[in-house]
Design a protein around this motif. Sequence first.
Motif, short mmCIF file in Angstrom:
data_model
loop_
_atom_site.label_atom_id
_atom_site.label_comp_id
_atom_site.label_asym_id
_atom_site.label_seq_id
_atom_site.Cartn_x
_atom_site.Cartn_y
_atom_site.Cartn_z
N THR A 1 0.83 -1.20 0.00
CA THR A 1 0.00 0.00 0.00
C THR A 1 0.86 1.25 0.00
N SER B 1 2.73 1.53 -3.36
CA SER B 1 1.80 1.95 -4.41
C SER B 1 1.57 3.45 -4.35
N ARG C 1 1.03 4.24 -8.56
CA ARG C 1 0.24 3.24 -9.27
C ARG C 1 0.12 2.00 -8.38
N PRO C 2 -0.89 1.18 -8.63
CA PRO C 2 -0.99 -0.06 -7.84
C PRO C 2 0.20 -0.98 -8.11
N VAL C 3 0.76 -1.50 -7.05
CA VAL C 3 1.86 -2.46 -7.16
C VAL C 3 1.33 -3.81 -6.69
#
Length: 72
Positions: A23, A26, A31-33
Amino acid sequence: MFPPLPPAYADQVIDDRGRDLGTVLSYLVGRPVRIVELAKALGVARSSYYAARDEERLITADNLLRLADVFG
């Protein structure tokens, strides 16, 4: 588990203790990882990543340096 922040710094520091590494990363990279990306960057299997996460062993200097190399 962690000592409290000194009062003089408590309002100046973002306290990410206890937050999920994915979290926080990211948020930092914008960006979402995905878990598979984190596990690969750390050089561990997903099951090992989950075990380390559950035991709160992910946030170490070595791991943060590895992630910085991969994600900038």
